[in-house]
Each structure stands twice: as structure tokens, then as C-alpha cells.
Design a protein around this motif. Structure first.
Motif, PDB file in Angstrom:
ATOM      1  N   MET A  91       0.953  -1.104   0.091  1.00 20.11           N
ATOM      2  CA  MET A  91      -0.103  -0.235  -0.043  1.00 20.11           C
ATOM      3  C   MET A  91       0.803   1.285  -0.090  1.00 20.11           C
ATOM      4  SD  MET A  91      -2.933   1.216   2.727  1.00 20.11           S
ATOM      5  CE  MET A  91      -4.027  -0.141   2.435  1.00 20.11           C
ATOM      6  N   ASP A  92       0.687   2.106  -1.032  1.00 17.66           N
ATOM      7  CA  ASP A  92       1.505   3.449  -0.843  1.00 17.66           C
ATOM      8  C   ASP A  92       1.035   4.331   0.200  1.00 17.66           C
ATOM      9  OD1 ASP A  92      -0.521   5.448  -2.172  1.00 17.66           O
ATOM     10  OD2 ASP A  92      -0.521   4.407  -3.962  1.00 17.66           O
ATOM     11  N   MET A  93       1.893   5.305   0.472  1.00 21.81           N
ATOM     12  CA  MET A  93       1.691   6.091   1.685  1.00 21.81           C
ATOM     13  C   MET A  93       0.255   6.883   1.517  1.00 21.81           C
ATOM     14  SD  MET A  93       3.990   5.675   3.720  1.00 21.81           S
ATOM     15  CE  MET A  93       3.703   7.010   4.868  1.00 21.81           C
ATOM     16  N   GLU A  94       0.076   7.365   0.431  1.00 26.38           N
ATOM     17  CA  GLU A  94      -1.269   8.190   0.111  1.00 26.38           C
ATOM     18  C   GLU A  94      -2.392   7.333   0.412  1.00 26.38           C
ATOM     19  OE1 GLU A  94      -1.703  10.052  -3.507  1.00 26.38           O
ATOM     20  OE2 GLU A  94       0.508  10.827  -3.620  1.00 26.38           O
ATOM     21  N   LYS A  95      -2.566   6.152   0.094  1.00 25.59           N
ATOM     22  CA  LYS A  95      -3.745   5.233   0.379  1.00 25.59           C
ATOM     23  C   LYS A  95      -3.518   4.892   1.961  1.00 25.59           C
ATOM     24  CE  LYS A  95      -4.038   3.132  -4.397  1.00 25.59           C
ATOM     25  NZ  LYS A  95      -3.928   2.007  -5.034  1.00 25.59           N
ATOM     26  N   LEU A  96      -2.594   4.802   2.280  1.00 29.92           N
ATOM     27  CA  LEU A  96      -2.347   4.359   3.756  1.00 29.92           C
ATOM     28  C   LEU A  96      -2.627   5.387   4.857  1.00 29.92           C
ATOM     29  CD1 LEU A  96      -0.672   2.111   5.543  1.00 29.92           C
ATOM     30  CD2 LEU A  96       0.923   4.020   5.749  1.00 29.92           C
ATOM     31  N   ILE A  97      -2.401   6.637   4.424  1.00 28.09           N
ATOM     32  CA  ILE A  97      -2.928   7.961   5.018  1.00 28.09           C
ATOM     33  C   ILE A  97      -4.390   7.944   5.061  1.00 28.09           C
ATOM     34  CG2 ILE A  97      -2.679  10.509   5.408  1.00 28.09           C
ATOM     35  CD1 ILE A  97       0.397   9.959   4.767  1.00 28.09           C
ATOM     36  N   ALA A  98      -4.885   7.713   3.642  1.00 29.58           N
ATOM     37  CA  ALA A  98      -6.273   8.091   3.416  1.00 29.58           C
ATOM     38  C   ALA A  98      -6.995   6.973   4.424  1.00 29.58           C
ATOM     39  CB  ALA A  98      -6.563   7.929   2.020  1.00 29.58           C
ATOM     40  N   ARG A  99      -6.723   5.784   4.577  1.00 30.21           N
ATOM     41  CA  ARG A  99      -7.440   4.804   5.058  1.00 30.21           C
ATOM     42  C   ARG A  99      -7.175   5.101   6.794  1.00 30.21           C
ATOM     43  NH1 ARG A  99     -11.650   1.833   5.863  1.00 30.21           N
ATOM     44  NH2 ARG A  99     -11.317  -0.084   6.903  1.00 30.21           N
ATOM     45  N   ILE A 100      -5.986   5.490   7.178  1.00 31.82           N
ATOM     46  CA  ILE A 100      -5.927   6.095   8.580  1.00 31.82           C
ATOM     47  C   ILE A 100      -6.923   7.070   8.964  1.00 31.82           C
ATOM     48  CG2 ILE A 100      -4.612   7.048  10.228  1.00 31.82           C
ATOM     49  CD1 ILE A 100      -2.243   5.531   8.922  1.00 31.82           C
ATOM     50  N   ASN A 101      -7.089   8.020   8.105  1.00 31.15           N
ATOM     51  CA  ASN A 101      -7.939   9.243   8.135  1.00 31.15           C
ATOM     52  C   ASN A 101      -9.289   8.827   8.127  1.00 31.15           C
ATOM     53  OD1 ASN A 101      -5.972  11.029   8.567  1.00 31.15           O
ATOM     54  ND2 ASN A 101      -5.838  11.556   6.215  1.00 31.15           N
ATOM     55  N   GLU A 102      -9.776   7.911   7.267  1.00 31.56           N
ATOM     56  CA  GLU A 102     -11.171   7.339   6.929  1.00 31.56           C
ATOM     57  C   GLU A 102     -11.583   6.555   8.215  1.00 31.56           C
ATOM     58  OE1 GLU A 102     -13.206   3.785   4.553  1.00 31.56           O
ATOM     59  OE2 GLU A 102     -11.591   4.755   3.893  1.00 31.56           O
ATOM     60  N   LEU A 103     -10.618   5.604   8.953  1.00 34.77           N
ATOM     61  CA  LEU A 103     -10.705   5.221  10.234  1.00 34.77           C
ATOM     62  C   LEU A 103     -11.047   5.964  11.292  1.00 34.77           C
ATOM     63  CD1 LEU A 103      -8.656   1.960   9.717  1.00 34.77           C
ATOM     64  CD2 LEU A 103     -11.130   1.750   9.605  1.00 34.77           C
ATOM     65  N   SER A 104     -10.076   7.207  11.298  1.00 35.44           N
ATOM     66  CA  SER A 104     -10.177   8.359  12.418  1.00 35.44           C
ATOM     67  C   SER A 104     -11.566   8.749  12.431  1.00 35.44           C
ATOM     68  CB  SER A 104      -9.186   9.157  11.980  1.00 35.44           C
ATOM     69  OG  SER A 104      -9.141   9.992  13.336  1.00 35.44           O
ATOM     70  N   ARG A 105     -11.992   9.082  11.163  1.00 33.32           N
ATOM     71  CA  ARG A 105     -13.294  10.096  11.085  1.00 33.32           C
ATOM     72  C   ARG A 105     -14.419   8.953  11.605  1.00 33.32           C
ATOM     73  NH1 ARG A 105     -10.988  11.845   6.491  1.00 33.32           N
ATOM     74  NH2 ARG A 105     -11.719  10.405   5.166  1.00 33.32           N
ATOM     75  N   LYS A 106     -14.287   7.550  11.215  1.00 34.76           N
ATOM     76  CA  LYS A 106     -15.554   6.655  11.480  1.00 34.76           C
ATOM     77  C   LYS A 106     -15.431   6.666  13.066  1.00 34.76           C
ATOM     78  CE  LYS A 106     -17.230   2.058  10.842  1.00 34.76           C
ATOM     79  NZ  LYS A 106     -17.279   0.896  10.184  1.00 34.76           N
ATOM     80  N   ASN A 107     -14.139   6.490  13.655  1.00 41.55           N
ATOM     81  CA  ASN A 107     -14.168   6.233  14.907  1.00 41.55           C
ATOM     82  C   ASN A 107     -14.813   7.382  15.870  1.00 41.55           C
ATOM     83  OD1 ASN A 107     -13.476   5.187  17.315  1.00 41.55           O
ATOM     84  ND2 ASN A 107     -11.447   6.512  17.524  1.00 41.55           N
ATOM     85  N   LYS A 108     -14.571   8.687  15.154  1.00 41.44           N
ATOM     86  CA  LYS A 108     -15.328   9.816  15.776  1.00 41.44           C
ATOM     87  C   LYS A 108     -16.963   9.823  15.751  1.00 41.44           C
ATOM     88  CE  LYS A 108     -11.026  12.951  15.467  1.00 41.44           C
ATOM     89  NZ  LYS A 108     -10.735  14.031  14.802  1.00 41.44           N
ATOM     90  N   GLU A 109     -17.193   9.324  14.685  1.00 43.44           N
ATOM     91  CA  GLU A 109     -18.469   9.533  14.412  1.00 43.44           C
ATOM     92  C   GLU A 109     -19.304   8.414  14.997  1.00 43.44           C
ATOM     93  OE1 GLU A 109     -19.043   9.359  10.102  1.00 43.44           O
ATOM     94  OE2 GLU A 109     -17.859  11.377   9.790  1.00 43.44           O
ATOM     95  N   VAL A 110     -19.162   6.962  14.953  1.00 44.07           N
ATOM     96  CA  VAL A 110     -19.829   6.103  15.199  1.00 44.07           C
ATOM     97  C   VAL A 110     -19.194   4.993  15.875  1.00 44.07           C
ATOM     98  CG1 VAL A 110     -21.451   6.205  13.366  1.00 44.07           C
ATOM     99  CG2 VAL A 110     -19.429   4.652  12.949  1.00 44.07           C
ATOM    100  N   GLY A 111     -17.683   5.042  16.061  1.00 47.90           N
ATOM    101  CA  GLY A 111     -16.835   4.016  16.783  1.00 47.90           C
ATOM    102  C   GLY A 111     -16.320   3.104  15.747  1.00 47.90           C
ATOM    103  N   LEU A 112     -15.441   2.320  16.036  1.00 47.68           N
ATOM    104  CA  LEU A 112     -14.841   1.044  15.242  1.00 47.68           C
ATOM    105  C   LEU A 112     -15.009  -0.162  15.948  1.00 47.68           C
ATOM    106  CD1 LEU A 112     -11.362   2.731  14.524  1.00 47.68           C
ATOM    107  CD2 LEU A 112     -13.323   2.707  13.061  1.00 47.68           C
ATOM    108  N   ALA A 113     -15.145  -1.229  15.185  1.00 49.32           N
ATOM    109  CA  ALA A 113     -15.380  -2.521  15.648  1.00 49.32           C
ATOM    110  C   ALA A 113     -14.053  -2.926  15.785  1.00 49.32           C
ATOM    111  CB  ALA A 113     -15.884  -3.360  14.424  1.00 49.32           C
ATOM    112  N   GLN A 114     -13.989  -4.058  16.600  1.00 51.40           N
ATOM    113  CA  GLN A 114     -12.629  -4.762  16.893  1.00 51.40           C
ATOM    114  C   GLN A 114     -11.596  -4.675  15.767  1.00 51.40           C
ATOM    115  OE1 GLN A 114     -11.353  -4.664  20.030  1.00 51.40           O
ATOM    116  NE2 GLN A 114      -9.180  -5.419  19.127  1.00 51.40           N
ATOM    117  N   GLU A 115     -12.114  -5.393  14.756  1.00 50.69           N
ATOM    118  CA  GLU A 115     -11.349  -5.646  13.514  1.00 50.69           C
ATOM    119  C   GLU A 115     -10.850  -4.399  12.694  1.00 50.69           C
ATOM    120  OE1 GLU A 115     -12.791  -6.901   9.290  1.00 50.69           O
ATOM    121  OE2 GLU A 115     -12.818  -8.661  10.861  1.00 50.69           O
TER     122      GLU A 115
END
Length: 64
Positions: free
Chosen positions: A1-25
Motif C-alpha cells: 500500500m502506498d503512503m497516500e492510500k495508507l494515510i487516506a485509510r487511517i484518516n477514514e478510520l479516524s473519522r469513523k471512530n469519531k462518528e460511530v466508533g470502530l469494530a474490534q477488527e
């Protein structure tokens, strides 16, 4: 995974965590992505530091 995709996915998970939380996976994925990002950052930083050349002061090179 290149760095741009890696950062985008980290940010996506961060936003989701703030909005509704994350599953353990997703928490485990986020932690792994963060570890990979930091490993890459450290490796790149180390390469930059290793490429620095030190020059000692030389009286012949110093103009008064």
C-alpha cells in the motif's frame, strides 16, 4: 500500500471512530496501519539523517 492510500485509510478510520466508533477488527487494522506509517516515517527520516555530511571548520576556508 502506498503512503497516500495508507494515510487516506487511517484518516477514514479516524473519522469513523469519531462518528460511530470502530469494530474490534477495524481497531486492529487502524493500529497496524499506524505502525506501518510510523515505521516508514522513521526509515525515511533515518535515510535523510544518514545522508547529511558534516564539515568541520577549516581555517583556510573561513574568511575574516
Amino acid at each position: 500500500m502506498d503512503m497516500e492510500k495508507l494515510i487516506a485509510r487511517i484518516n477514514e478510520l479516524s473519522r469513523k471512530n469519531k462518528e460511530v466508533g470502530l469494530a474490534q477488527e477495524e481497531i486492529e487494522e487502524r493500529d497496524e496501519l499506524r505502525r506501518r506509517y510510523l515505521d516508514n516515517f522513521r526509515r525515511n527520516f533515518r535515510q535523510q539523517m544518514d545522508s547529511i555530511k558534516y564539515v568541520e571548520d577549516d581555517d583556510d576556508m573561513i574568511k575574516h
